[in-house]
Design an enzyme around this catalytic site. Sequence first.
Site, mmCIF file in Angstrom:
data_model
loop_
_atom_site.group_PDB
_atom_site.id
_atom_site.type_symbol
_atom_site.label_atom_id
_atom_site.label_comp_id
_atom_site.label_asym_id
_atom_site.label_seq_id
_atom_site.Cartn_x
_atom_site.Cartn_y
_atom_site.Cartn_z
ATOM 1 N N GLU A 93 0.791 -1.235 0.000
ATOM 2 C CA GLU A 93 0.000 0.000 0.000
ATOM 3 C C GLU A 93 0.826 1.290 0.000
ATOM 4 O OE1 GLU A 93 -2.800 -0.104 3.214
ATOM 5 O OE2 GLU A 93 -3.855 -1.838 2.434
ATOM 6 N N GLU A 150 -5.651 -8.533 1.177
ATOM 7 C CA GLU A 150 -6.256 -8.178 2.467
ATOM 8 C C GLU A 150 -7.729 -7.887 2.252
ATOM 9 O OE1 GLU A 150 -4.398 -5.004 4.756
ATOM 10 O OE2 GLU A 150 -2.407 -5.698 4.159
HETATM 11 C C1 BGC Z 1 -3.040 -2.386 6.169
HETATM 12 C C2 BGC Z 1 -2.994 -3.150 7.474
HETATM 13 C C3 BGC Z 1 -4.083 -2.637 8.411
HETATM 14 C C4 BGC Z 1 -5.406 -2.863 7.741
HETATM 15 C C5 BGC Z 1 -6.629 -2.538 8.584
HETATM 16 C C6 BGC Z 1 -4.428 -2.125 5.657
HETATM 17 O O1 BGC Z 1 -4.467 -0.880 5.055
HETATM 18 O O2 BGC Z 1 -2.234 -2.993 5.207
HETATM 19 O O3 BGC Z 1 -1.720 -3.049 8.017
HETATM 20 O O4 BGC Z 1 -4.024 -3.211 9.671
HETATM 21 O O5 BGC Z 1 -5.455 -2.072 6.574
HETATM 22 O O6 BGC Z 1 -6.802 -1.188 8.773
#
Ligand code: BGC
Length: 455
Positions: free
Chosen positions: A172, A357
Site C-alpha cells: 500500500e 487483504e
Molecule cells: C493495512 C494493514 C491494516 C489494515 C486494517 C491495511 O491498510 O495494510 O496493516 O491493519 O489495513 O486497517
Amino acid sequence: MNGTTSRNDFRFPDGFLWGASTSAYQIEGSPLADGAGSNIWHRFSHTPGLVANGDTGDIACDHYRRWRDDIRLMKELGLAAYRFSIAWSRIVPQGKGAVNTRGLDFYDRLVDGLLEQGIEPLVTLYHWDLPSALDDRGGWLNRDIGEWFAEYARVVFRKLDGRVKKWVTLNEPWVVTDGGYLFGVLAPGHKNLYEAPLATHNTLRAHALGVQAYRAEGKHEIGLVVNLEPKYPASDNPRDIAATARADAYMNRQYLDPALLGTYPDELRDIFGDAWPEFSADDMRLLKQPIDFLGINYYTRSVTRDDPTARPVRASRVRQSRHLHTELDLVVWPDALMDVLLWVTKRYGPVPLYVTENGSAFYDPPSSEDLVDDPLRTWYLRNHLRAGHRALQQGADMRGYFCWSLLDNFEWAHGYSKRFGLVHVDYATQQRTVKGSGRFYSEVIRTNGACLAHG
Ligand code: BGC
C-alpha cells in the site's frame, strides 16, 4: 470460468489459494531483539500522544517468540498460504550496509516452519516499518531509497527465494504517502503537500528497482500490493463527477497507472498544483516493470462529492448512514469488491490477482473463556467471498484470497483498540482463541467455497 455453474454454486477453482495476512510490526513484538535496528513505528509509537492509549508494538502478539504456536494455529484453521512481512531493520539494522544474520535467521526458520506444515509463504518486503536510520536520511523523500530498498531486497531474495515463491515489494504505497507524509496520522508523521508527490515517486521507484533486483536474483513471482477503494459519485452533478475522478486518481490510479502503464493520472497536477513536479521520462520508463501478479487490499467503497474545503483532493466521502459500518467507520459494501476486481481487469488487462487483504474490525469481546462470537465479521467475510466469486465468474483472474488478519493485532495509530483477527488475542496472557469467523473461514477453505451457498 465454467459457464454452467449455478448462481448458488460458490466453489472456487481447484488450487485457489486460501490464506490470511499479517505484518511484522503489527504482530511480532521484540522490535529490537537480536541486533535489529529501530524502525519508524517504534519511534512513532514511543512518542507520547501519537498512538491511542500510548500503545506500542513492543510486545504486540509476541509472534517473534510464539511463531511455532502460530503456525500450528494456521494449520488448525486449514490455511493453504500465509502472507507476512519482513522487518527491514531486522535484516539491515541501519537500513543500508551491514546485514544482521540473526534477523535473517528468524524469517528463515519461519519459512521452514510454514513449509513443514504445507503452508505457502507470501512475503511482503515492506509493510511501513522503515528503518529509523533511513528516516534520518530523509526516508521516502530521499531519492536514494530506491537503491537502499533494492539492496535490502537482494539480501532477502538470496536467502529465501529457494523456498518463497511469491514476493511483494511494497504494501500500500498510497498509505505510506497519505498517512505518513500528507496527513501525518501514520509514521513518520509529516504533514506536507510538497513532500507527498516525492514520497509517492520514491515508493514507486523502490518498487521498480526491487522488481529489477528480483529479475536478476529470483526464480519465481513478484508483485505489488495496493489498497483500492472504488469511488462512486454522490450525484450526477458534473462537480461530483469531477470530484470522483480526482478521488479515484488520487487513491486508486496514482500507483497503478505508473506501475502498469508508465504514466501518472492527469488529475494529480490539478490536485497538487505546483507541488507536483515533472518526473523524467527515464524515471517513468523505470516505473513500469512487468509484474507477475497484483495484490489488492479491499476494505470499503466511497460515495464521493465535490468539497472545495477538503484539500488537496477537494472531494469528500458521503457517509452511508443507513448501512453497516465497521469500527473504523468504513461502510461495509461487499459488491464493490467485485467492481474493483473487474475494474482492474478491464483497465490494466488480464493480470493474475490476489485479494491480499480484506477484513473488518468489530467490537466482539469473548463471551466465555473459549468462545468469541463475531457474527458481523462472519457476515462480512461470507458476503465479500461471494462477491469475489462473482468477479471470478465474470472474468477476473483471482487466484487467491487472504483475510486480514490472522490475529488481532496492533492497528497502527489505533493501537490495540481495534480488532481485525480471525483469532482473538488476549494481550494480557497472549492466549489465542479462534473466533466464530475463524471457524467459518476454516469451513470455507475445507469446502473450497461450497459452504458459501448457505447462510
Ligand atoms: C493495512 C494493514 C491494516 C489494515 C486494517 C491495511 O491498510 O495494510 O496493516 O491493519 O489495513 O486497517
